[in-house]
Design a protein around this motif. Structure first.
Motif, PDB file in Angstrom:
ATOM      1  N   UNK A 181       0.755  -1.250  -0.016  1.00  0.00           N
ATOM      2  CA  UNK A 181      -0.154  -0.238   0.046  1.00  0.00           C
ATOM      3  C   UNK A 181       0.939   1.312   0.274  1.00  0.00           C
ATOM      4  N   UNK A 182       1.947   1.297   0.773  1.00  0.00           N
ATOM      5  CA  UNK A 182       2.775   2.544   0.687  1.00  0.00           C
ATOM      6  C   UNK A 182       3.393   2.721  -0.498  1.00  0.00           C
ATOM      7  N   UNK A 183       4.069   1.766  -1.316  1.00  0.00           N
ATOM      8  CA  UNK A 183       4.605   1.759  -2.392  1.00  0.00           C
ATOM      9  C   UNK A 183       3.592   2.106  -3.593  1.00  0.00           C
ATOM     10  N   UNK A 184       2.228   1.581  -3.533  1.00  0.00           N
ATOM     11  CA  UNK A 184       1.365   2.016  -4.551  1.00  0.00           C
ATOM     12  C   UNK A 184       0.957   3.668  -4.200  1.00  0.00           C
ATOM     13  N   UNK A 185       1.018   3.976  -2.820  1.00  0.00           N
ATOM     14  CA  UNK A 185       0.681   5.324  -2.820  1.00  0.00           C
ATOM     15  C   UNK A 185       1.791   6.177  -3.081  1.00  0.00           C
ATOM     16  N   UNK A 186       2.906   5.829  -2.797  1.00  0.00           N
ATOM     17  CA  UNK A 186       4.221   6.434  -3.149  1.00  0.00           C
ATOM     18  C   UNK A 186       4.209   6.787  -4.631  1.00  0.00           C
ATOM     19  N   UNK A 187       3.812   5.956  -5.411  1.00  0.00           N
ATOM     20  CA  UNK A 187       3.834   5.838  -6.807  1.00  0.00           C
ATOM     21  C   UNK A 187       2.997   6.880  -7.367  1.00  0.00           C
ATOM     22  N   UNK A 188       1.863   7.065  -6.702  1.00  0.00           N
ATOM     23  CA  UNK A 188       0.927   8.122  -7.080  1.00  0.00           C
ATOM     24  C   UNK A 188       1.472   9.338  -6.876  1.00  0.00           C
ATOM     25  N   UNK A 189       1.982   9.477  -5.886  1.00  0.00           N
ATOM     26  CA  UNK A 189       2.395  10.916  -5.282  1.00  0.00           C
ATOM     27  C   UNK A 189       3.845  11.395  -6.088  1.00  0.00           C
ATOM     28  N   UNK A 190       4.617  10.560  -6.754  1.00  0.00           N
ATOM     29  CA  UNK A 190       5.943  10.860  -7.185  1.00  0.00           C
ATOM     30  C   UNK A 190       5.862  11.395  -8.657  1.00  0.00           C
ATOM     31  N   UNK A 191       6.311  12.904  -8.624  1.00  0.00           N
ATOM     32  CA  UNK A 191       6.105  13.556 -10.027  1.00  0.00           C
ATOM     33  C   UNK A 191       7.003  12.737 -11.190  1.00  0.00           C
TER      34      UNK A 191
END
Length: 469
Positions: free
Chosen positions: A142-152
């Protein structure tokens, strides 16, 4: 263009320059001749740089002024089975090589205009992370998926996509896919996954798609300058005459998300009744939403924006790119109509609007302009995930909700909500993305409850009875 005119353009705010250039080119006669502009996109000669689309320019500006990650669209899929990671890596590279949109970077000229430049070879960005020793794998996924969505994703550097392969066990992986919304729309996701499956299986087509997204962008740029594009602008100005722009919130735009759905015991009979009048579920829902908005605003002349695929031209169905635009639909709720009459008006309005659905929303309302609607509505009918890998079970992984307000609206701060629904097995569910400066979760739930109430009354009231909240 004279030096004085160029200086005048340079003094404009950045968000208005590109549209001003289009209008100036049209006025001074430098627009392409009608005979030189084909009816639809064709492969461009030489495959060189082309002007960025107006949507790309808006996302570019927003990323630099407000949110660097505004263009990042991300989702993830779970893969259970004997995955060959090296084979998957090669397949990803093959898909990037196949689609110019995924090899595109944007470059800004000294005059402020944006150009799309396509790299000759793909550059795959893939992080492979071993999570086999992680105790709470679900939390880390979940953290990796969220981080992917927030990474420019930096299109200036040619970073149109980025992938993560999370290894949870020898036969259990999660593939996280991120792509920039300036070059990738919802339809593109299906094209990408289908091409990825074919490449992984070793049956990928060697030839490129007939028409690539930069071909479309080049054609659209010429079309907007030509007589056909100008006729479309004139049509919409007449169609929307007399309507005031939606009011922007006095506070800063703050995004909110809310899962939403409609009771199947209400929608099923309402859709059946609508079908008897020649109306689709989308038309029925749109009509019901128009009644709710008329009640909410006290205005019987309702405009709702609906995102459309924008892929009417032949050859675009297999291309990856950002083709989506928003079509305004004006629904007349005056006179206390029955639901049958309201459906008739809505059916006509939808057909008329979609027949003129080629114009980019930014060309209609101008860079930074405010549309005469504050609610966006879409009903999707997505197929199952088109990722058919040998001996591997595939399923969607829940992730952060999509961010569509900046993509669909040139004025997010004047948009109350974007309601995106999906129809699966007769059930209607989805997500409402809303502007917290204009609405609360309670307000959004009230909109959905209102739609249910209108549909319930439409199916239960006597024929000819006025439909209202």
């Amino acid at each position: 263009m004279s030096s004085a005119a160029q200086r005048a353009l340079d003094r404009l705010p950045a968000h208005k320059r590109e549209l001003a250039r289009l209008l100036t080119a049209r006025a001074v006669g430098t627009a392409p001749d009608a005979a030189a502009t084909p009816d639809g996109p064709v492969p461009r000669a030489g495959g060189g740089p082309v002007p960025a689309t107006l949507t790309q320019a808006r996302l570019w500006r927003y990323a630099r002024s407000s949110d660097p990650a505004v263009g990042t669209g991300s989702h993830a899929i779970r893969l259970r089975g004997p995955l060959d990671a090296a084979r998957l890596r090669d397949a990803l590279t093959t898909v990037l090589r196949r689609h110019e949109a995924l090899r595109t970077h944007l470059t800004e000229r000294p005059d402020g205009s944006l150009m799309q430049v396509v790299a000759a070879e793909p550059e795959l960005s893939l992080r492979e992370l071993d999570l086999t020793g992680v105790v709470d794998q679900a939390a880390e996924v979940a953290r990796q998926v969220t981080d992917s969505a927030l990474t420019p994703l930096d299109l200036a550097a040619g970073q149109s996509s980025a992938f993560r392969l999370l290894r949870l066990a020898d036969d259990h992986h999660v593939l996280v896919l991120a792509a920039h919304l300036a070059v990738f729309d919802g339809w593109s996701s299906g094209v990408f996954l289908a091409d990825l499956a074919a490449a992984y299986r070793g049956v990928a087509a060697t030839e490129q798609p007939t028409v690539q997204f930069p071909d479309f962008a080049d054609w659209q740029h010429q079309w907007l300058l030509g007589p056909e594009g100008q006729r479309e602008v004139a049509y919409w100005h007449k169609e929307l005459a007399g309507l005031r722009p939606a009011e922007a919130a006095s506070e800063r735009f703050v995004r909110g998300h809310l899962p939403v759905g409609l009771d199947v015991q209400v929608t099923r009979p309402a859709f059946a009744a609508s079908a008897a009048h020649g109306a689709t579920p989308f038309m029925a829902l749109l009509a019901a939403l128009a009644v709710v908005l008329a009640h909410r605003t006290g205005n019987e002349d309702i405009v709702i924006g609906t995102p459309t695929a924008g892929r009417a031209a032949p050859g675009l169905e297999t291309a990856i790119g950002q083709f989506t635009t928003v079509v305004p639909i004006r629904v007349d709720c005056s006179g206390g109509p029955s639901f049958a009459e309201l459906l008739r008006r809505t059916r006509i309005a939808v057909a008329r609007s979609l027949a003129h659905g080629s114009l980019p929303v930014d060309a209609l309302f101008g860079a930074g302009g405010v549309p005469p609607y504050s609610v966006l509505f879409a009903l999707h009918n997505y197929p199952s995930i088109p990722l058919d890998l040998p001996a591997i079970d595939v399923e969607q992984v829940p992730g952060p909700p999509a961010r569509h307000l900046e993509l669909y609206s040139p004025a997010p701060d004047a948009t109350l909500a974007c309601i995106g629904l999906v129809e699966r097995d007769g059930r209607i569910t989805g997500t409402a993305e809303f502007n917290r400066a204009m609405a609360s979760p309670t307000d959004v739930r009230a909109l959905m409850a209102g739609i249910e109430k209108v549909l319930y009354r439409a199916a239960s009231l006597p024929s000819g009875a006025p439909v209202a909240l």
